[in-house]
Design a protein around this motif. Structure first.
Motif, PDB file in Angstrom:
ATOM      1  N   ALA A  64       0.833  -1.208   0.000  1.00 17.52           N
ATOM      2  CA  ALA A  64       0.000   0.000   0.000  1.00 17.52           C
ATOM      3  C   ALA A  64       0.864   1.253   0.000  1.00 17.52           C
ATOM      4  N   ARG A 120       2.001   1.731  -3.514  1.00 16.65           N
ATOM      5  CA  ARG A 120       0.896   2.207  -4.362  1.00 16.65           C
ATOM      6  C   ARG A 120       0.640   3.692  -4.133  1.00 16.65           C
ATOM      7  N   ARG A 127       3.372   5.702  -5.873  1.00 19.84           N
ATOM      8  CA  ARG A 127       3.198   5.707  -7.327  1.00 19.84           C
ATOM      9  C   ARG A 127       2.021   6.578  -7.748  1.00 19.84           C
ATOM     10  N   GLY A 128       0.932   6.473  -6.990  1.00 19.23           N
ATOM     11  CA  GLY A 128      -0.241   7.276  -7.316  1.00 19.23           C
ATOM     12  C   GLY A 128       0.039   8.762  -7.228  1.00 19.23           C
TER      13      GLY A 128
END
Length: 282
Positions: free
Chosen positions: A256, A259, A262-263
């Motif tokens: 998480a 993620r 990256r987001g």
């Protein structure tokens, strides 16, 4: 040896927020010092042992990125006054006593800067509005030195949170306040710490407010830095996850965490797996 100094309000914020900048400075052969202002509980408090463990986490995380730690020994906000023991008190309540702590932070930071004479300086922008982040930001500004201000993570992952902070600093006139509150309540850290009832209602009212006392303040200009090497990205994630007592509530699992990084890199306009934005006053 040239020195890069990163100011961290708490025992995790600098590495949470700008691990890429820390790693880049260390990889360039600089001595990297992470100075945490609010590194201790009140003497005799039951949480003293927990803070000792957090300082050990901090030393480990910094070492993974080639940095060293210095702890300035100021008390974390909940140990300074009962006002700061709620989510609202930490993020949305102004308190005249904080001026005392800003002055104390300036005194301690002046001594540290005089000793180190750093070539690069980083401090938190104060995204998320936590009082200790605001105190650190204010102290850095009063030093009158060429700081770059990093976006505080995970707070900046909340949509429109950076605009909310910039509005408070007099650099944004308007932004979607309702969308900001909705995104705020869906974030992991708010779900971890904000309950329901009167405190939540009061927090919503403050989050919707954009009044600024900084009209005409110097303009903020951003700069985005990307980390493209997968090995370096892995080291940054390792360092974040080294804060085992804090990372689950703020980022979740290792996957998480990656993620989220990256987001946010995509939102900053890059395809790199990790990117960070810093701001300078001009």
């Amino acid at each position: 040896m040239r020195i890069a100094l990163f100011l961290s309000p708490h025992l995790d914020d600098a590495i949470f927020s700008c691990g890429g900048r820390i790693l880049a400075a260390a990889s360039a052969g600089m001595r990297v010092v992470i100075a945490t202002l609010f590194s201790h509980a009140r003497r005799g408090a039951s949480e003293t042992g927990a803070y000792r463990a957090r300082r050990a986490e901090d030393r480990l995380a910094a070492g993974l990125l080639g940095a060293e730690t210095q702890w300035l020994g100021m008390r974390d906000a909940p140990f300074r006054t009962h006002v700061r023991r709620t989510f609202r008190g930490l993020l949305y309540t102004d308190y005249v006593e904080e001026e005392r702590w800003i002055l104390e932070a300036v005194r301690r930071l002046s001594a540290l800067v005089g000793q180190l004479k750093p070539a690069l300086l980083y401090a938190p922008l104060g995204v998320g509005n936590h009082v200790d982040h605001r105190v650190t930001f204010a102290a850095a500004r009063r030093l009158g030195l060429p700081f770059s201000f990093y976006e505080d993570r995970p707070y900046c992952f909340v949509r429109h949170a950076v605009s909310w902070r910039c509005a408070r600093l007099g650099n944004v006139a308007e932004f979607p306040r309702v969308a900001h509150w909705r995104s705020l309540t869906q974030s992991r850290y708010v779900r971890s710490f904000l309950g329901h009832g009167a405190d939540r209602i009061a927090c919503r009212a403050e989050a919707m407010r954009t009044t600024s006392n900084a009209v005409g303040s110097p303009r903020l200009v951003p700069q985005v830095y990307s980390t493209t090497n997968p090995r370096d990205v892995g080291r940054i994630v390792d360092a974040i996850c080294a804060y085992r007592s804090q990372t689950p509530a703020f980022f979740g699992s290792r996957a998480a965490t990656l993620r989220g990084m990256r987001g946010y890199a995509r939102r900053l306009g890059t395809r790199a797996p990790q990117a960070e934005r810093v701001w300078k006053f001009v």
